[in-house]
Design an enzyme around this catalytic site. Structure first.
Site, short mmCIF file in Angstrom:
data_model
loop_
_atom_site.label_atom_id
_atom_site.label_comp_id
_atom_site.label_asym_id
_atom_site.label_seq_id
_atom_site.Cartn_x
_atom_site.Cartn_y
_atom_site.Cartn_z
CE LYS A 170 49.10 59.17 -24.12
NZ LYS A 170 48.28 59.42 -25.52
CG ASP B 249 48.41 54.40 -29.76
OD1 ASP B 249 48.16 54.32 -28.47
OD2 ASP B 249 48.24 55.50 -30.27
CD GLN C 280 46.24 61.53 -27.00
OE1 GLN C 280 47.12 61.04 -26.86
NE2 GLN C 280 45.10 61.30 -26.41
N1 GUN Z 1 43.41 59.01 -27.02
C1 GUN Z 1 42.93 58.19 -26.10
N2 GUN Z 1 43.57 57.18 -25.75
C2 GUN Z 1 44.24 56.98 -26.66
C3 GUN Z 1 45.24 56.00 -26.80
O1 GUN Z 1 45.70 54.96 -26.22
N3 GUN Z 1 46.08 56.25 -27.93
C4 GUN Z 1 45.97 57.47 -28.93
N4 GUN Z 1 46.93 57.54 -29.96
N5 GUN Z 1 45.15 58.32 -28.70
C5 GUN Z 1 44.20 58.13 -27.58
#
Ligand code: GUN
Length: 281
Positions: A52, A119, A96
């Site tokens: 990311k 998100d 996360q």
């Molecule tokens: N962990 C796995 N996928 C995601 C996601 O799309 N967002 C977040 N915040 N954590 C994740």
């Protein structure tokens, strides 16, 4: 069969976003900022977060990762979120997942102001999406949606079958397809005759977490099949779709890896830019 190249689609999207960031920089004299909070030392989470950050830098966003040990208390995290909510240089906040057990996931999600919720997990964004109002849209279903639209720009009247009803994927995917005037069936682990339901679909989105569940004889000829699954098995990472056999029947299919995954991260960047733009209005 069209092999849907998520890596290529994501690179194209990042190219467009990079251009947009440079235009925003010109116009507002600042760039959108993404802050990711990473708690603990789970390897998959660390890899996601690193990717990311790398992608955010590539398109010219300001990006920051805040790391806490597994033992961090909930109050510390909530206070940090409150601080980031007030910080005008932060356009998007992502915590996360998964979180350690002693931290209440829903409390954390709801602590992020909806306007910075990249998100799209905050109840306000969930509600706005289901009501058809402007909202952040969860990154994975948004990525799936963009891939589907590339293959079939007009989805009106198509039958879509979503396998899986999670808040992360299945439910928001359903909302996006409904908005496009699809007739959507949501199926899940308790659905009777899952195969029969799938056979009706012009579009199948498999997001249920069962390795190679969807077989060739579940698929209508010329269906578009999107595989959200990432399952660790003895033979490596596989999706929720039996790739080899389904590739002989489907019109278009995403591989795992290299399908939905890269689009998820590109969509996170897109959401960060959208949050920035809404905050400037
Ligand atoms: N962990 C796995 N996928 C995601 C996601 O799309 N967002 C977040 N915040 N954590 C994740």
């Amino acid at each position: 069969m069209i092999l849907i190249d998520g890596k290529k689609a994501a690179a194209e999207l990042r190219g467009e976003l990079k251009l947009e960031v440079s235009e925003l920089k010109e116009k507002f004299n600042k760039v959108p900022g993404l802050t990711v909070i990473l708690i603990g030392d789970l390897t998959p989470s660390q890899i996601y977060v690193r990717n990311k950050e790398k992608s955010a830098n590539e398109v010219g966003l300001k990006s920051e990762v805040i790391k806490y040990p597994d033992s961090v208390d909930e109050k510390t995290v909530l206070e940090k979120i409150a601080e980031l909510n007030r910080d005008s240089s932060v356009s998007g906040i992502l915590v996360q997942l998964p979180l350690p057990k002693h931290i209440d996931k829903q409390k954390v999600i709801e602590a992020i102001v909806p306007g910075k919720d990249v998100d799209g997990f905050h109840p306000m964004n969930v509600g706005n999406l289901s009501s058809g109002y402007e909202s952040s849209v969860p990154c994975t279903p948004l990525g799936c949606y963009l891939l589907i639209k590339k293959i079939e720009p007009n989805l009106s009247g198509k039958k879509a079958v979503v396998i899986g009803r999670s808040n992360l994927n299945g439910k928001p995917m359903t909302q996006l397809l409904l908005k496009e005037n699809c007739t959507v069936t949501i199926t899940h682990s308790k659905t009777k005759d899952l195969k029969g339901e799938c056979l009706k679909g012009d579009i199948i989105v498999a997001a249920v977490g069962i390795p190679e569940l969807v077989k060739a004889d579940w698929i209508k000829k010329d269906a578009i099949v999107i595989d959200v699954g990432i399952n660790k098995t003895e033979k490596g990472i596989v999706g929720d779709v039996a790739f080899e056999e389904v590739s002989k029947v489907a019109k278009a299919l995403t591989p795992v890896p290299g399908g939905v995954g890269p689009m998820t991260i590109a969509c996170l960047l897109k959401n960060t830019i959208e949050c920035f733009k809404r905050s400037q209005k």
